[in-house]
Design a protein around this motif. Structure first.
Motif, PDB file in Angstrom:
ATOM      1  N   THR A 258       0.437  -1.712  -0.081  1.00  0.00           N
ATOM      2  CA  THR A 258       0.432   0.361  -0.158  1.00  0.00           C
ATOM      3  C   THR A 258       0.977   1.472  -0.262  1.00  0.00           C
ATOM      4  N   VAL A 259       0.387   2.328  -0.680  1.00  0.00           N
ATOM      5  CA  VAL A 259       1.537   3.770  -0.801  1.00  0.00           C
ATOM      6  C   VAL A 259      -0.169   4.687  -0.552  1.00  0.00           C
ATOM      7  N   VAL A 260       0.233   5.558   0.578  1.00  0.00           N
ATOM      8  CA  VAL A 260       0.067   6.108   1.697  1.00  0.00           C
ATOM      9  C   VAL A 260       0.761   7.526   1.017  1.00  0.00           C
ATOM     10  N   PRO A 261       0.328   9.240   0.900  1.00  0.00           N
ATOM     11  CA  PRO A 261       0.416  10.300   0.535  1.00  0.00           C
ATOM     12  C   PRO A 261       1.101  10.307   2.061  1.00  0.00           C
ATOM     13  N   LEU A 262       2.168  11.122   1.796  1.00  0.00           N
ATOM     14  CA  LEU A 262       2.605  11.604   3.468  1.00  0.00           C
ATOM     15  C   LEU A 262       2.097  12.915   3.681  1.00  0.00           C
TER      16      LEU A 262
END
Length: 252
Positions: free
Chosen positions: A140-144
């Motif tokens: 999963t890639v989560v915005p900062l």
């Protein structure tokens, strides 16, 4: 194999697929190939291979021998390999510390890595509480601007990175992100309340490499009420885990 882009290779091969096939054609046994040999290996026309190969050369993913005009993998491939190796190394070295954190707290723990202005989940070890955090599976890639890990990472980046992370957000939400980052800079850990999943709280501490640059974060997530009630103790545990990962990687 034939020299033409015949049906047996699929008439809908796009540029990315062709580029990948050309790169994967190189092996230890075939580290350097001329245009004719390369075209034969991938089953594409010489004109197509030449066009795609020249694009790869311009990107540094292929190089061309000045004398023979044969192609070989470029130095930028090594840069990509270093990125992959770093990710694999940190996952391996972090796993023991993450498991210990899970056993200490019972909460789900994460290793998040900084990737292209976002935090990518490289490892998740589920907690043993009946009510536990099951969000953010590996990959999963989560915005900062979302979650505790992003705030922890932003807290050790410069102001420009923070400005970029909140750009496009509405003023209220952007202000909330800035408050979380300010808290993390003051206390050494970031806290998020229901950012990724409603009712879930999270605590995160940034990871820095030997140069001091952030590479990611160690985080912990669980039932919001439980995390809030033990915030100080949990933050100390997450900080100790981040220090253990840093030591295991040989970073000071």
């Amino acid at each position: 194999m034939g020299q033409n882009d015949g049906p047996e290779r699929g008439s809908d091969l796009n540029g990315v697929t062709r580029a990948g096939e050309i790169l994967f054609a190189f092996t230890r046994e075939r580290p350097e190939m001329g245009l004719t040999r390369l075209a034969a290996e991938v089953g594409l026309s010489k004109a197509t291979v030449h066009r795609v190969a020249q694009t790869l050369v311009s990107l540094g993913l292929l190089e061309q021998n000045d004398q023979t005009r044969a192609y070989r993998l470029g130095v930028r491939i090594m840069q990509l390999a270093d990125v992959v190796a770093s990710s694999l190394d940190i996952r391996k070295e972090a796993r023991s510390a993450l498991r210990q954190l899970r056993e200490q707290t019972g909460e789900t723990v994460y290793l998040m890595l900084l990737r292209d202005n976002a935090a990518a989940c490289a490892e998740r070890i589920e907690g043993w509480h009946p009510m536990r955090d099951l969000s953010t599976p590996p990959g999963t890639v989560v915005p900062l601007h979302v979650g505790a890990s992003g705030s922890a990472i932003l807290s050790v980046l410069d102001t420009d990175a923070l400005d970029a992370a909140v750009s496009g957000l509405d003023p209220e939400r952007g202000a909330a992100v800035r408050r979380r980052v300010a808290f993390a800079r003051e206390h050494g850990y970031a806290v998020a309340r229901g950012d990724v999943s409603q009712g879930v709280g999270a605590i995160a501490v940034a990871l820095r490499d030997e140069s001091g640059a952030p590479v990611g974060a160690v985080s912990l997530g669980g039932l919001l009420e439980r995390v809030e009630a033990a915030e100080t103790q949990l933050a100390a545990s997450v900080s100790a885990t981040a220090a253990a990962v840093t030591s295991a990687m040989g970073w000071s």
